[in-house]
Design an enzyme around this catalytic site. Sequence first.
Site, PDB file in Angstrom:
ATOM      1  CE  LYS A   1       3.705  -9.600  -2.342  1.00 10.93           C
ATOM      2  NZ  LYS A   1       3.932  -9.372  -0.879  1.00 10.93           N
TER       3      LYS A   1
ATOM      4  CE1 TYR B   1       1.312  -4.637  -0.601  1.00 18.16           C
ATOM      5  CE2 TYR B   1       2.784  -4.096  -2.401  1.00 18.16           C
ATOM      6  CZ  TYR B   1       2.067  -5.020  -1.681  1.00 18.16           C
ATOM      7  OH  TYR B   1       2.113  -6.360  -2.034  1.00 18.16           O
TER       8      TYR B   1
ATOM      9  CG  ASN C   1       5.266 -12.222   1.053  1.00 21.99           C
ATOM     10  OD1 ASN C   1       5.209 -11.597  -0.007  1.00 21.99           O
ATOM     11  ND2 ASN C   1       4.529 -11.913   2.099  1.00 21.99           N
TER      12      ASN C   1
ATOM     13  CG  HIS D   1      -1.249  -8.706  -2.945  1.00 23.46           C
ATOM     14  ND1 HIS D   1      -1.136  -7.989  -1.777  1.00 23.46           N
ATOM     15  CD2 HIS D   1      -2.516  -8.510  -3.399  1.00 23.46           C
ATOM     16  CE1 HIS D   1      -2.292  -7.371  -1.538  1.00 23.46           C
ATOM     17  NE2 HIS D   1      -3.148  -7.670  -2.510  1.00 23.46           N
TER      18      HIS D   1
ATOM     19  CD  GLU E   1      -5.589  -5.374  -2.826  1.00 24.13           C
ATOM     20  OE1 GLU E   1      -5.264  -5.013  -1.675  1.00 24.13           O
ATOM     21  OE2 GLU E   1      -5.645  -6.575  -3.174  1.00 24.13           O
TER      22      GLU E   1
HETATM   23  N1  UDP Z   1       5.904  -7.085   4.713  1.00 25.87           N
HETATM   24  C1  UDP Z   1       7.222  -6.933   5.102  1.00 25.87           C
HETATM   25  N2  UDP Z   1       7.527  -7.024   6.440  1.00 25.87           N
HETATM   26  C2  UDP Z   1       6.580  -7.239   7.390  1.00 25.87           C
HETATM   27  C3  UDP Z   1       5.243  -7.389   6.995  1.00 25.87           C
HETATM   28  C4  UDP Z   1       4.936  -7.308   5.646  1.00 25.87           C
HETATM   29  O1  UDP Z   1       8.113  -6.726   4.272  1.00 25.87           O
HETATM   30  O2  UDP Z   1       6.912  -7.309   8.588  1.00 25.87           O
HETATM   31  C5  UDP Z   1       5.569  -7.010   3.271  1.00 25.87           C
HETATM   32  C6  UDP Z   1       5.258  -8.374   2.662  1.00 25.87           C
HETATM   33  O3  UDP Z   1       5.718  -8.375   1.311  1.00 25.87           O
HETATM   34  C7  UDP Z   1       3.748  -8.400   2.751  1.00 25.87           C
HETATM   35  C8  UDP Z   1       3.405  -6.940   2.430  1.00 25.87           C
HETATM   36  O4  UDP Z   1       4.415  -6.199   3.104  1.00 25.87           O
HETATM   37  O5  UDP Z   1       3.190  -9.316   1.851  1.00 25.87           O
HETATM   38  C9  UDP Z   1       2.039  -6.475   2.902  1.00 25.87           C
HETATM   39  O6  UDP Z   1       1.897  -6.767   4.276  1.00 25.87           O
HETATM   40  P1  UDP Z   1       0.561  -7.418   4.850  1.00 25.87           P
HETATM   41  O7  UDP Z   1       0.631  -7.315   6.340  1.00 25.87           O
HETATM   42  O8  UDP Z   1      -0.616  -6.825   4.163  1.00 25.87           O
HETATM   43  O9  UDP Z   1       0.728  -8.969   4.467  1.00 25.87           O
HETATM   44  P2  UDP Z   1      -0.090  -9.859   3.411  1.00 25.87           P
HETATM   45  O10 UDP Z   1      -1.508  -9.371   3.382  1.00 25.87           O
HETATM   46  O11 UDP Z   1       0.610  -9.699   2.079  1.00 25.87           O
HETATM   47  O12 UDP Z   1       0.023 -11.264   3.932  1.00 25.87           O
HETATM   48 MG    MG Z   2      -2.239  -7.493   3.091  1.00 25.63          MG
END
Ligand code: UDP
Ligand code: MG
Length: 139
Positions: free
Chosen positions: A11, A51, A114, A117, A128
Amino acid sequence: MTKSITFTMLKPDAVKNNYTGKIIDHVLNAGFSLKAMKYIWLTAEQAGSFYAVHKERPFYNDLVGYMSSGPIVAIVLEKENAVEDFRKTIGATDPQKAEPGTIRNLYAQSIEANAVHGSDSDVNAQIEASFFFSKFEQF
Ligand code: UDP
Ligand code: MG
């Protein structure tokens, strides 16, 4: 066991902080191989489309802004049990909750920024990977 694929993005925070090399090294050391890789700056429209599954979530608009704020590295990875093993390799979404030694524990800045992905299912890994690459399966 048959190999499968997963999809990752390094990211914008990870790329800006110059963690690209360290994260790819971590991924290779964890047993994944690179099947396709691209350095690309997403438009807000592209990030929003990637997304789209989260469009009703409160963090969606910020996430789209963040994901289009700088270049990313999109990568298709291959390994046995790729999706599940990669989720273990990256750790929890919130880096404060990510296990020590995971990529998010080591390199993430916040729950949004974070570092990486990781696909959450085999079906989504295919969707994806196809979002970024047309012929990753031939290599
Ligand atoms: N995200 C965020 N706030 C939250 C949860 C998710 O900004 O409370 C962002 C974060 O970058 C995350 C992405 O949205 O990686 C997609 O969320 P997901 O729940 O799919 O998490 P992941 O699968 O990436 O662990
Ligand atoms: Mg996810």
